[in-house]
Design a protein around this motif. Structure first.
Motif, PDB file in Angstrom:
ATOM      1  N   MET A   1       0.837  -1.211   0.000  1.00 48.83           N
ATOM      2  CA  MET A   1       0.000   0.000   0.000  1.00 48.83           C
ATOM      3  C   MET A   1       0.866   1.254   0.000  1.00 48.83           C
ATOM      4  O   MET A   1       0.708   2.137  -0.826  1.00 48.83           O
ATOM      5  CB  MET A   1      -0.901   0.046   1.252  1.00 48.83           C
ATOM      6  N   THR A   2       1.803   1.325   0.960  1.00 48.52           N
ATOM      7  CA  THR A   2       2.675   2.488   1.020  1.00 48.52           C
ATOM      8  C   THR A   2       3.469   2.629  -0.268  1.00 48.52           C
ATOM      9  O   THR A   2       3.622   3.719  -0.812  1.00 48.52           O
ATOM     10  CB  THR A   2       3.652   2.350   2.202  1.00 48.52           C
ATOM     11  N   LEU A   3       3.938   1.484  -0.747  1.00 49.50           N
ATOM     12  CA  LEU A   3       4.712   1.475  -1.972  1.00 49.50           C
ATOM     13  C   LEU A   3       3.885   2.011  -3.135  1.00 49.50           C
ATOM     14  O   LEU A   3       4.336   2.840  -3.923  1.00 49.50           O
ATOM     15  CB  LEU A   3       5.163   0.043  -2.270  1.00 49.50           C
ATOM     16  N   LEU A   4       2.642   1.541  -3.232  1.00 53.53           N
ATOM     17  CA  LEU A   4       1.754   2.031  -4.279  1.00 53.53           C
ATOM     18  C   LEU A   4       1.630   3.544  -4.193  1.00 53.53           C
ATOM     19  O   LEU A   4       1.716   4.241  -5.194  1.00 53.53           O
ATOM     20  CB  LEU A   4       0.357   1.402  -4.133  1.00 53.53           C
ATOM     21  N   ARG A   5       1.410   4.053  -2.961  1.00 57.19           N
ATOM     22  CA  ARG A   5       1.218   5.485  -2.792  1.00 57.19           C
ATOM     23  C   ARG A   5       2.488   6.236  -3.192  1.00 57.19           C
ATOM     24  O   ARG A   5       2.425   7.272  -3.845  1.00 57.19           O
ATOM     25  CB  ARG A   5       0.829   5.791  -1.346  1.00 57.19           C
ATOM     26  N   ASP A   6       3.640   5.677  -2.825  1.00 56.37           N
ATOM     27  CA  ASP A   6       4.913   6.314  -3.186  1.00 56.37           C
ATOM     28  C   ASP A   6       5.045   6.501  -4.689  1.00 56.37           C
ATOM     29  O   ASP A   6       5.609   7.483  -5.158  1.00 56.37           O
ATOM     30  CB  ASP A   6       6.101   5.466  -2.708  1.00 56.37           C
ATOM     31  N   GLU A   7       4.531   5.527  -5.426  1.00 64.71           N
ATOM     32  CA  GLU A   7       4.674   5.602  -6.885  1.00 64.71           C
ATOM     33  C   GLU A   7       3.452   6.228  -7.547  1.00 64.71           C
ATOM     34  O   GLU A   7       3.335   6.215  -8.767  1.00 64.71           O
ATOM     35  CB  GLU A   7       4.947   4.203  -7.461  1.00 64.71           C
ATOM     36  N   GLY A   8       2.508   6.742  -6.735  1.00 65.44           N
ATOM     37  CA  GLY A   8       1.378   7.474  -7.293  1.00 65.44           C
ATOM     38  C   GLY A   8       0.321   6.597  -7.939  1.00 65.44           C
ATOM     39  O   GLY A   8      -0.351   7.028  -8.871  1.00 65.44           O
TER      40      GLY A   8
END
Lengths: 154, 154
Positions: free
Chosen positions: A1-8
């Motif tokens: 989830m955090t990773l997804l958010r980091d990459e927009g």
């Protein structure tokens, strides 16, 4: 989830991409299975034969052909070896370019393609078009035109 | 033309299907190129590692795994050989089923996947999502849900 958010990306956006892949797998497997069963012809072979059939003088440079089918250059070389062994395609040197090599559809290749094409078209109808409503084809056309990227397609 | 009509397809419908294939080629090549360049990891390997990472106990039967990636059973076997040689995946016998064989993600495999995932997600953003307008994601979701075929997916 955090990773997804980091990459927009949102979770939904990633899911849509995965589903598009899944659709591609599903449709491709059906088409391949039917072509193999009825004509002993893998889908990649069908694609190569049909691209050659549409080209002027039924021939394309290996590089141009590789750009039109979902195969690496080495995968295409192996496939053309096989099609040549079966008499469906020939290789020809290019007169104006010592480095260029053409793949050329033979008469036997054209006949094999003609035999397989009704199976292929029925498959596209059954596994792709029939999944869409009658109003949706135009919608899909707009979307895939954008996605196919007229300017930077390989 | 006649052939198309015989099989109940219009020229436009066939063109839409070809464009969808073309979009898949374009997007896949971009993702693959970026994964190879930055992580020396083919897209098929990325897909296998990520399917295993999402599975309970990070493992899947070979047959289940083959159903989720666009590879033949023999293609998957060769790929798992390679991933095993690189220490990214192990094979494990299935206790309850003598015929079953699991592919299991190793810690090294999980680490490699984690390194590559930002590249992959940026690629999905750049080559797929950014080609769509903001209102279109929902539209695409509806269409691909239909095309991915919840009931008969392999």
């Amino acid at each position: 989830m955090t990773l997804l958010r980091d990459e927009g990306l949102t979770v939904e956006e990633l899911a849509v991409w995965r589903m598009l892949q899944r659709a591609q797998v599903r449709i491709t497997r059906h088409l391949e299975g039917e072509l193999l069963l009825a004509h002993d012809l893998p889908l990649a072979s069908y694609d190569v034969l049909s691209r050659l059939a549409e080209a002027p003088e039924r021939r394309l440079r290996m590089n141009d052909l590789a750009g039109r089918v979902l195969l690496s250059r080495s995968g295409l070389t192996r496939l053309i070896d096989r099609l040549q062994r079966d008499g469906l395609v020939n290789r020809e040197a290019c007169e104006s370019d010592a480095r260029g090599l053409f793949a050329v559809l033979t008469d036997a290749g054209a006949a094999r393609l003609a035999e397989a094409t009704p199976t292929y078209l029925r498959g596209v109808r059954a596994h792709f078009l029939d999944s869409l409503g009658p109003d949706e084809i135009g919608q899909v056309r707009q979307l895939v035109t954008r996605l196919a990227g007229a300017t930077d397609a390989p």
